[in-house]
Design a protein around this motif. Structure first.
Motif, mmCIF file in Angstrom:
data_model
loop_
_atom_site.group_PDB
_atom_site.id
_atom_site.type_symbol
_atom_site.label_atom_id
_atom_site.label_comp_id
_atom_site.label_asym_id
_atom_site.label_seq_id
_atom_site.Cartn_x
_atom_site.Cartn_y
_atom_site.Cartn_z
ATOM 1 N N SER A 93 22.831 -16.564 5.410
ATOM 2 C CA SER A 93 21.909 -17.575 5.912
ATOM 3 C C SER A 93 21.883 -18.746 4.933
ATOM 4 O O SER A 93 22.499 -18.696 3.862
ATOM 5 C CB SER A 93 20.507 -16.988 6.078
ATOM 6 O OG SER A 93 20.015 -16.539 4.825
ATOM 7 N N GLN A 94 21.157 -19.792 5.281
ATOM 8 C CA GLN A 94 21.089 -20.971 4.423
ATOM 9 C C GLN A 94 20.497 -20.654 3.054
ATOM 10 O O GLN A 94 20.817 -21.317 2.064
ATOM 11 C CB GLN A 94 20.247 -22.061 5.110
ATOM 12 C CG GLN A 94 20.854 -22.592 6.406
ATOM 13 C CD GLN A 94 21.984 -23.574 6.166
ATOM 14 O OE1 GLN A 94 22.358 -23.830 5.021
ATOM 15 N NE2 GLN A 94 22.543 -24.125 7.222
ATOM 16 N N ASP A 95 19.632 -19.638 2.977
ATOM 17 C CA ASP A 95 19.004 -19.301 1.698
ATOM 18 C C ASP A 95 19.756 -18.217 0.937
ATOM 19 O O ASP A 95 19.264 -17.680 -0.052
ATOM 20 C CB ASP A 95 17.545 -18.884 1.905
ATOM 21 C CG ASP A 95 17.403 -17.679 2.828
ATOM 22 O OD1 ASP A 95 18.441 -17.131 3.259
ATOM 23 O OD2 ASP A 95 16.258 -17.285 3.120
ATOM 24 N N GLY A 96 20.970 -17.860 1.392
ATOM 25 C CA GLY A 96 21.803 -16.919 0.664
ATOM 26 C C GLY A 96 21.605 -15.464 1.031
ATOM 27 O O GLY A 96 22.263 -14.592 0.459
ATOM 28 N N ALA A 97 20.728 -15.169 1.977
ATOM 29 C CA ALA A 97 20.543 -13.790 2.428
ATOM 30 C C ALA A 97 21.605 -13.448 3.476
ATOM 31 O O ALA A 97 22.269 -14.328 4.023
ATOM 32 C CB ALA A 97 19.146 -13.611 3.015
ATOM 33 N N ILE A 98 21.783 -12.162 3.748
ATOM 34 C CA ILE A 98 22.715 -11.745 4.788
ATOM 35 C C ILE A 98 22.078 -11.985 6.153
ATOM 36 O O ILE A 98 20.980 -11.497 6.430
ATOM 37 C CB ILE A 98 23.093 -10.259 4.629
ATOM 38 C CG1 ILE A 98 23.894 -10.052 3.343
ATOM 39 C CG2 ILE A 98 23.913 -9.782 5.833
ATOM 40 C CD1 ILE A 98 24.240 -8.603 3.065
ATOM 41 N N MET A 99 22.756 -12.754 7.006
ATOM 42 C CA MET A 99 22.295 -12.947 8.376
ATOM 43 C C MET A 99 22.734 -11.767 9.238
ATOM 44 O O MET A 99 21.930 -11.149 9.925
ATOM 45 C CB MET A 99 22.845 -14.257 8.945
ATOM 46 C CG MET A 99 22.377 -14.563 10.361
ATOM 47 S SD MET A 99 23.194 -16.030 11.073
ATOM 48 C CE MET A 99 22.628 -17.321 9.952
ATOM 49 N N PHE A 100 24.034 -11.458 9.183
ATOM 50 C CA PHE A 100 24.568 -10.286 9.872
ATOM 51 C C PHE A 100 25.958 -10.008 9.314
ATOM 52 O O PHE A 100 26.535 -10.822 8.583
ATOM 53 C CB PHE A 100 24.622 -10.483 11.396
ATOM 54 C CG PHE A 100 25.611 -11.521 11.858
ATOM 55 C CD1 PHE A 100 26.925 -11.182 12.165
ATOM 56 C CD2 PHE A 100 25.227 -12.847 12.000
ATOM 57 C CE1 PHE A 100 27.834 -12.139 12.594
ATOM 58 C CE2 PHE A 100 26.128 -13.816 12.426
ATOM 59 C CZ PHE A 100 27.436 -13.462 12.722
ATOM 60 N N SER A 101 26.497 -8.852 9.645
ATOM 61 C CA SER A 101 27.851 -8.500 9.228
ATOM 62 C C SER A 101 28.578 -7.851 10.402
ATOM 63 O O SER A 101 27.959 -7.463 11.402
ATOM 64 C CB SER A 101 27.834 -7.555 8.020
ATOM 65 O OG SER A 101 27.217 -6.325 8.360
ATOM 66 N N GLU A 102 29.883 -7.762 10.266
ATOM 67 C CA GLU A 102 30.712 -7.122 11.281
ATOM 68 C C GLU A 102 31.643 -6.125 10.607
ATOM 69 O O GLU A 102 32.154 -6.385 9.507
ATOM 70 C CB GLU A 102 31.553 -8.156 12.039
ATOM 71 C CG GLU A 102 30.737 -9.182 12.797
ATOM 72 C CD GLU A 102 31.586 -10.297 13.373
ATOM 73 O OE1 GLU A 102 31.022 -11.141 14.098
ATOM 74 O OE2 GLU A 102 32.812 -10.336 13.100
ATOM 75 N N HIS A 103 31.864 -5.005 11.259
ATOM 76 C CA HIS A 103 32.831 -4.004 10.805
ATOM 77 C C HIS A 103 33.930 -3.961 11.855
ATOM 78 O O HIS A 103 33.654 -3.767 13.045
ATOM 79 C CB HIS A 103 32.158 -2.638 10.668
ATOM 80 C CG HIS A 103 32.990 -1.633 9.947
ATOM 81 N ND1 HIS A 103 33.323 -1.744 8.614
ATOM 82 C CD2 HIS A 103 33.575 -0.482 10.371
ATOM 83 C CE1 HIS A 103 34.063 -0.713 8.250
ATOM 84 N NE2 HIS A 103 34.238 0.072 9.298
ATOM 85 N N MET A 104 35.179 -4.183 11.435
ATOM 86 C CA MET A 104 36.270 -4.384 12.390
ATOM 87 C C MET A 104 37.428 -3.430 12.126
ATOM 88 O O MET A 104 37.747 -3.134 10.972
ATOM 89 C CB MET A 104 36.776 -5.834 12.295
ATOM 90 C CG MET A 104 35.718 -6.884 12.593
ATOM 91 S SD MET A 104 36.288 -8.583 12.282
ATOM 92 C CE MET A 104 36.228 -8.636 10.479
ATOM 93 N N TYR A 105 38.041 -2.979 13.197
ATOM 94 C CA TYR A 105 39.280 -2.203 13.141
ATOM 95 C C TYR A 105 40.319 -2.929 13.996
ATOM 96 O O TYR A 105 40.027 -3.306 15.134
ATOM 97 C CB TYR A 105 39.098 -0.803 13.732
ATOM 98 C CG TYR A 105 38.510 0.243 12.822
ATOM 99 C CD1 TYR A 105 37.609 -0.087 11.821
ATOM 100 C CD2 TYR A 105 38.846 1.588 12.984
ATOM 101 C CE1 TYR A 105 37.064 0.884 10.999
ATOM 102 C CE2 TYR A 105 38.299 2.568 12.167
ATOM 103 C CZ TYR A 105 37.412 2.206 11.176
ATOM 104 O OH TYR A 105 36.870 3.172 10.366
ATOM 105 N N ILE A 106 41.520 -3.110 13.468
ATOM 106 C CA ILE A 106 42.671 -3.460 14.302
ATOM 107 C C ILE A 106 43.529 -2.206 14.355
ATOM 108 O O ILE A 106 44.021 -1.736 13.322
ATOM 109 C CB ILE A 106 43.465 -4.650 13.739
ATOM 110 C CG1 ILE A 106 42.575 -5.894 13.657
ATOM 111 C CG2 ILE A 106 44.679 -4.937 14.620
ATOM 112 C CD1 ILE A 106 43.269 -7.112 13.065
ATOM 113 N N MET A 107 43.694 -1.668 15.546
ATOM 114 C CA MET A 107 44.292 -0.342 15.666
ATOM 115 C C MET A 107 45.269 -0.284 16.836
ATOM 116 O O MET A 107 45.193 -1.097 17.765
ATOM 117 C CB MET A 107 43.191 0.702 15.839
ATOM 118 C CG MET A 107 42.285 0.464 17.015
ATOM 119 S SD MET A 107 40.728 1.405 16.903
ATOM 120 C CE MET A 107 41.327 3.045 16.565
ATOM 121 N N PRO A 108 46.201 0.671 16.779
ATOM 122 C CA PRO A 108 47.165 0.809 17.876
ATOM 123 C C PRO A 108 46.473 1.262 19.160
ATOM 124 O O PRO A 108 45.586 2.112 19.143
ATOM 125 C CB PRO A 108 48.131 1.882 17.369
ATOM 126 C CG PRO A 108 47.909 1.961 15.895
ATOM 127 C CD PRO A 108 46.478 1.606 15.681
#
Length: 294
Positions: A78-93
């Protein structure tokens, strides 16, 4: 948490830019994903940083393949340096092709999607240094220079007739600082830094001339841009002369002057790029985003 998910998606859609030169691609109904191997995405490996939503910092990281799958994370601050959100991603067959699977998390690790739900983006096309998933793109900023930058884009759901995209332009995290590979004697270090400054100044002039050309050389805007160039050069000279004065009794005085000059020159080049060589939509900039000079 689904109400939070839809609220954030709605907010993102409001700030997404209309896709001028579209980054994302959509597969037609019933499309078949092309054959692809995880080894074709080796250019994606690494840590990437840049500006995200509303100009706040964003970071993306991809690990080397493990068991045929690449695992990645995305963090939006966020603008104040806190975490707004995150994503966990897989690229898989998936069969003989690939798919990107993704889950969102709030700052407290509560999920946006239901426990067993996730977003799945099937591969639409793969090219050297680019993977086009359905409505999501990952590609090299410069296909001729893999590792110099990463572009990530996602198409947002919107009632707007024009496609809306969020586009992130990342630089390698290890190149975001101000260190230079100059060592040896004082003389050797100074020569090395002087060569870096020369390259930085050449690039600044290249970006400025491109900006002037796009502004019409005889326009009032071009005149103001030239004044800003003169103002920068005067500021850099006095600022870095002050740094030299502070260190004049030490052997590092010239190195400190040169480091100051390189840093300010790179900042100026990036300002030129941001102010005059980019567009408000997702159109390609007139020149690539300048990374720190090395």
């Amino acid at each position: 948490m689904r109400h939070i998910f839809f609220a954030v998606i709605a907010a993102l859609a409001m700030i997404a830019a209309p896709a001028g030169a579209q980054e994302t691609r959509l597969g037609e109904n019933g499309f078949e994903s092309p054959p692809a191997s995880i080894d074709e995405l080796d250019w994606l490996i690494g840590q990437w940083t840049g500006e995200g939503i509303q100009g706040a910092p964003a970071m993306e990281s991809w690990l080397p393949p493990s068991g045929g799958t690449m695992i990645g994370t995305f963090v939006q601050e966020s603008q104040d340096g806190a975490i707004m959100f995150s994503e966990h991603m897989y690229i898989m067959p998936v069969g003989d092709s690939l798919a990107l699977k993704l889950k969102h998390f709030n700052a407290d690790l509560t999920g946006w999607e239901e426990k067993d739900d996730m977003l799945t983006f099937r591969l639409v096309a793969i090219e050297p240094c680019a993977a086009y998933f359905n409505a999501l793109t990952l590609r090299c900023a410069d296909p001729d220079n893999p590792g110099s930058g990463l572009v990530a884009a996602v198409r947002m759901k919107s009632d707007n007739p024009e496609p809306q995209e969020l586009v992130f332009r990342f630089a390698p995290a290890e190149r975001s600082g101000g260190s230079y590979d100059c060592d040896g004697t004082t003389y050797a270090i100074n020569r090395c830094l002087a060569a870096i400054l020369e390259r930085a100044d050449e690039r600044r002039k290249e970006y400025f001339e491109t900006a002037i050309g796009s502004a019409d050389n005889e326009s009032e805007l071009a005149g103001l841009m030239r004044k800003s160039r003169e103002g920068f050069e005067a500021y850099r000279e006095s600022e870095c002369a002050s740094v030299y004065e502070q260190w004049k009794e030490g052997s590092i005085r010239n190195a400190m002057f040169l480091r100051c000059s390189i840093r300010l020159t790179d900042q100026r080049t990036h300002d030129i790029w941001r102010n005059w060589l980019t567009y408000q939509d997702s159109s390609e900039p007139l020149l690539p985003e300048p990374l720190p000079t090395r």
